[in-house]
Design a protein around this motif. Structure first.
Motif, PDB file in Angstrom:
ATOM      1  N   VAL A 289      35.282  97.124  41.008  1.00  0.00           N
ATOM      2  CA  VAL A 289      35.202  96.600  39.643  1.00  0.00           C
ATOM      3  C   VAL A 289      33.887  97.058  39.043  1.00  0.00           C
ATOM      4  O   VAL A 289      32.826  96.938  39.676  1.00  0.00           O
ATOM      5  N   LEU A 290      33.956  97.615  37.842  1.00  0.00           N
ATOM      6  CA  LEU A 290      32.770  98.080  37.129  1.00  0.00           C
ATOM      7  C   LEU A 290      32.570  97.225  35.884  1.00  0.00           C
ATOM      8  O   LEU A 290      33.482  97.086  35.069  1.00  0.00           O
ATOM      9  N   TRP A 291      31.385  96.639  35.788  1.00  0.00           N
ATOM     10  CA  TRP A 291      31.004  95.909  34.570  1.00  0.00           C
ATOM     11  C   TRP A 291      30.055  96.792  33.772  1.00  0.00           C
ATOM     12  O   TRP A 291      28.922  97.044  34.191  1.00  0.00           O
ATOM     13  N   GLU A 292      30.517  97.285  32.638  1.00  0.00           N
ATOM     14  CA  GLU A 292      29.642  98.070  31.772  1.00  0.00           C
ATOM     15  C   GLU A 292      28.809  97.123  30.907  1.00  0.00           C
ATOM     16  O   GLU A 292      29.038  95.911  30.874  1.00  0.00           O
ATOM     17  N   ARG A 293      27.841  97.706  30.208  1.00  0.00           N
ATOM     18  CA  ARG A 293      26.927  96.905  29.385  1.00  0.00           C
ATOM     19  C   ARG A 293      27.654  96.419  28.133  1.00  0.00           C
ATOM     20  O   ARG A 293      28.133  97.209  27.319  1.00  0.00           O
ATOM     21  N   PRO A 294      27.776  95.102  27.950  1.00  0.00           N
ATOM     22  CA  PRO A 294      28.473  94.583  26.771  1.00  0.00           C
ATOM     23  C   PRO A 294      27.552  94.514  25.563  1.00  0.00           C
ATOM     24  O   PRO A 294      26.364  94.823  25.645  1.00  0.00           O
ATOM     25  N   ASP A 295      28.100  94.079  24.442  1.00  0.00           N
ATOM     26  CA  ASP A 295      27.301  93.928  23.234  1.00  0.00           C
ATOM     27  C   ASP A 295      26.207  92.891  23.449  1.00  0.00           C
ATOM     28  O   ASP A 295      26.390  91.880  24.144  1.00  0.00           O
ATOM     29  N   GLY A 296      25.060  93.168  22.839  1.00  0.00           N
ATOM     30  CA  GLY A 296      23.937  92.233  22.886  1.00  0.00           C
ATOM     31  C   GLY A 296      23.185  92.347  21.585  1.00  0.00           C
ATOM     32  O   GLY A 296      23.744  92.115  20.513  1.00  0.00           O
ATOM     33  N   SER A 297      21.932  92.753  21.659  1.00  0.00           N
ATOM     34  CA  SER A 297      21.149  92.970  20.440  1.00  0.00           C
ATOM     35  C   SER A 297      21.686  94.165  19.664  1.00  0.00           C
ATOM     36  O   SER A 297      21.423  94.327  18.479  1.00  0.00           O
ATOM     37  N   ASP A 298      22.448  95.013  20.335  1.00  0.00           N
ATOM     38  CA  ASP A 298      23.089  96.167  19.712  1.00  0.00           C
ATOM     39  C   ASP A 298      24.521  96.229  20.239  1.00  0.00           C
ATOM     40  O   ASP A 298      24.871  95.544  21.213  1.00  0.00           O
ATOM     41  N   VAL A 356      33.410 102.788  18.140  1.00  0.00           N
ATOM     42  CA  VAL A 356      32.292 102.300  17.319  1.00  0.00           C
ATOM     43  C   VAL A 356      32.674 101.087  16.487  1.00  0.00           C
ATOM     44  O   VAL A 356      31.808 100.405  15.945  1.00  0.00           O
ATOM     45  N   ALA A 357      33.959 100.803  16.380  1.00  0.00           N
ATOM     46  CA  ALA A 357      34.436  99.663  15.586  1.00  0.00           C
ATOM     47  C   ALA A 357      35.184  98.662  16.459  1.00  0.00           C
ATOM     48  O   ALA A 357      36.063  97.952  15.989  1.00  0.00           O
ATOM     49  N   HIS A 358      34.834  98.608  17.751  1.00  0.00           N
ATOM     50  CA  HIS A 358      35.545  97.710  18.662  1.00  0.00           C
ATOM     51  C   HIS A 358      35.394  96.255  18.237  1.00  0.00           C
ATOM     52  O   HIS A 358      34.456  95.877  17.543  1.00  0.00           O
ATOM     53  N   THR A 359      36.347  95.441  18.686  1.00  0.00           N
ATOM     54  CA  THR A 359      36.406  94.044  18.269  1.00  0.00           C
ATOM     55  C   THR A 359      35.716  93.135  19.286  1.00  0.00           C
ATOM     56  O   THR A 359      35.316  93.561  20.368  1.00  0.00           O
ATOM     57  N   ALA A 360      35.615  91.854  18.926  1.00  0.00           N
ATOM     58  CA  ALA A 360      35.055  90.867  19.853  1.00  0.00           C
ATOM     59  C   ALA A 360      35.905  90.767  21.107  1.00  0.00           C
ATOM     60  O   ALA A 360      35.387  90.590  22.212  1.00  0.00           O
ATOM     61  N   ALA A 361      37.224  90.887  20.954  1.00  0.00           N
ATOM     62  CA  ALA A 361      38.118  90.853  22.120  1.00  0.00           C
ATOM     63  C   ALA A 361      37.883  92.070  23.018  1.00  0.00           C
ATOM     64  O   ALA A 361      37.965  91.960  24.249  1.00  0.00           O
ATOM     65  N   ASP A 362      37.586  93.210  22.414  1.00  0.00           N
ATOM     66  CA  ASP A 362      37.265  94.403  23.206  1.00  0.00           C
ATOM     67  C   ASP A 362      35.986  94.180  24.007  1.00  0.00           C
ATOM     68  O   ASP A 362      35.883  94.592  25.169  1.00  0.00           O
ATOM     69  N   ASN A 363      35.024  93.526  23.395  1.00  0.00           N
ATOM     70  CA  ASN A 363      33.775  93.237  24.098  1.00  0.00           C
ATOM     71  C   ASN A 363      34.020  92.267  25.257  1.00  0.00           C
ATOM     72  O   ASN A 363      33.419  92.397  26.331  1.00  0.00           O
ATOM     73  N   ASP A 364      34.928  91.309  25.058  1.00  0.00           N
ATOM     74  CA  ASP A 364      35.281  90.384  26.134  1.00  0.00           C
ATOM     75  C   ASP A 364      35.930  91.138  27.295  1.00  0.00           C
ATOM     76  O   ASP A 364      35.731  90.785  28.463  1.00  0.00           O
ATOM     77  N   PHE A 365      36.708  92.163  26.967  1.00  0.00           N
ATOM     78  CA  PHE A 365      37.327  93.016  27.984  1.00  0.00           C
ATOM     79  C   PHE A 365      36.252  93.690  28.841  1.00  0.00           C
ATOM     80  O   PHE A 365      36.352  93.742  30.069  1.00  0.00           O
ATOM     81  N   VAL A 366      35.198  94.177  28.201  1.00  0.00           N
ATOM     82  CA  VAL A 366      34.085  94.803  28.924  1.00  0.00           C
ATOM     83  C   VAL A 366      33.374  93.774  29.798  1.00  0.00           C
ATOM     84  O   VAL A 366      33.062  94.033  30.966  1.00  0.00           O
ATOM     85  N   LYS A 367      33.128  92.589  29.256  1.00  0.00           N
ATOM     86  CA  LYS A 367      32.415  91.551  29.983  1.00  0.00           C
ATOM     87  C   LYS A 367      33.190  91.066  31.209  1.00  0.00           C
ATOM     88  O   LYS A 367      32.592  90.601  32.188  1.00  0.00           O
TER      89      LYS A 367
END
Length: 410
Positions: A289-298, A356-367
């Protein structure tokens, strides 16, 4: 006085506009036409069959009030389907048939007043439906912690594989449903102990057609999460230089949400960016399982230095030597003490949005972390190299928050 006249004129014009709008609203639900003339039938009919359906071409009747052509047919002896084609077209598609056999399709020309023409019955002979072509290619085999399902969906139709668990008394429950349009199907269903388990599987399509069911008894391979407390850095000269204090041990510290450090290499170095570490045991790996860097300050998710194309290399040597890894190599390639154990592409945003226009749900997928399978034929390894060929920003550095590995260390 002039201003009063102008005001009265504006009121009159406004009132007329309201009355006109009301008249239009009152007429909105009126029939599209009051002409109840029955349309003539379609003619010069031709049929072009395909897998599970047929294209029917025809000459439209010379009826000024024509709106569309309606096809009505049974796809499996019980279920009736209807498809429509406007008067701008001279063809209609009928599909969803359950078998390769002859079917009757009834065509009607329909007017704007919803008056149907006399029926015209057309015989179609669809070829073998896609779900029946797919079913013989589907297979279930033992996998780590479960079952590996494969198949060949050559026509790329939207099909589903339904997996059943068979219990006492031969009762069956659905334990997994997998729908796909991909031409090659290869996925795993996990969460099972290494004891014999009877399963069944069948294929269904979007029209409700169902294939026969195949039953098998399969014993899953043993699988466990490797203890990350045993992981250790194993720095090699060709590894990426650490930057910003994001040192390699952060890659297995159990922190995945982006609020702390991960692994990060120095920008400007040639790719691939590599991280090498020991597992603390010799294990046959099943997945990671790979956890990439999710959204934060950027907005880091699907961007910045997150891996987009990468590979996993492994070695079972007690002290493997350094080797300069290429940007790409075939699975199974051996370079020095290292074997390519798999090449991977991080998935696009599940929402379908651009990275570049990913959604909050996409960010949850990364997390949540993304799981990747390792080939069943992979050898046992003691050391692993994460080799990042390209990132979402196409930059000259890479970063990740966490990695976890599963397999059999016995």
């Amino acid at each position: 006085m002039k201003n009063i006249k102008n005001s009265l004129l504006m009121v009159i014009m406004f009132s007329v506009a309201i009355l006109t709008a009301c008249e239009k609203m009152e007429d909105y639900n009126d029939p599209a036409s009051t002409d109840m003339t029955k349309p003539d039938v379609v003619s010069n009919i031709k049929v072009d069959n395909f897998n599970g359906g047929a294209y029917i071409t025809y000459t439209l009747p010379n009826s000024k009030n024509l709106l569309y052509v309606l096809a009505r047919y049974k796809i499996n002896g019980v279920t009736t389907r209807e498809t429509k084609s406007s008067y701008y077209s001279d063809s209609i598609m009928v599909d969803g048939f359950a078998k390769k056999q002859a079917y009757d399709v009834t065509l009607y020309a329909v007017s704007r007043a919803d008056v149907k023409s006399d029926p015209v019955v057309v015989k179609v002979n669809p070829d073998t439906p896609p779900y029946l072509l797919f079913k013989p290619t589907v297979d279930a085999q033992a996998d780590f912690g479960g079952f590996k399902i494969t198949g060949n969906n050559a026509l790329k139709n939207n099909l589903g594989i339904i997996l059943l668990g068979v219990g006492a008394g031969e009762t069956s429950d659905v334990i997994d449903q997998h729908y796909t349009k991909l031409p090659v199907v290869d996925y795993s269903v996990r969460g099972y102990e290494p004891v014999p388990k009877k399963i069944g599987y069948y294929v269904m399509d979007s029209f409700g057609n169902i294939s026969d069911t195949t039953y098998k008894t399969i014993t899953p391979f043993f699988e466990t999460l490797l203890d990350r407390n045993k992981f250790s850095a194993y720095r090699l000269p060709s590894d990426g230089v650490i930057a910003y204090g994001w040192d390699l041990p952060y890659l297995w510290d159990g922190k995945t949400d982006g609020s702390s450090n991960g692994w990060h290499t120095e920008p400007g170095a040639p790719m691939p960016a590599i991280a090498t570490f020991g597992l603390g045991v010799s294990a046959k790996l099943s997945r990671f399982v790979l956890w990439e860097r999710p959204d934060g300050s950027d907005k880091f998710a699907f961007g910045h230095g997150n891996p987009k194309v990468f590979s996993i290399w492994g070695s079972n040597v007690a002290a493997p030597r350094d080797a300069k890894l290429p940007l790409s190599a075939a699975e199974g390639t051996v370079i020095g003490d290292w074997t390519n154990m798999g090449n991977y592409n991080y998935p696009d945003p599940p929402s379908g949005a651009k990275p570049v226009a990913h959604t909050a749900a996409d960010n949850d997928f990364v997390k949540a972390g993304v799981s990747f399978n390792l080939p069943l034929a992979s050898p046992k390894v003691r050391f692993v190299r994460l080799s990042v060929s390209s990132t979402w920003s196409s930059g000259t550095f890479a970063h990740a928050m966490e990695m976890a590995f599963y397999g059999d260390p016995r």
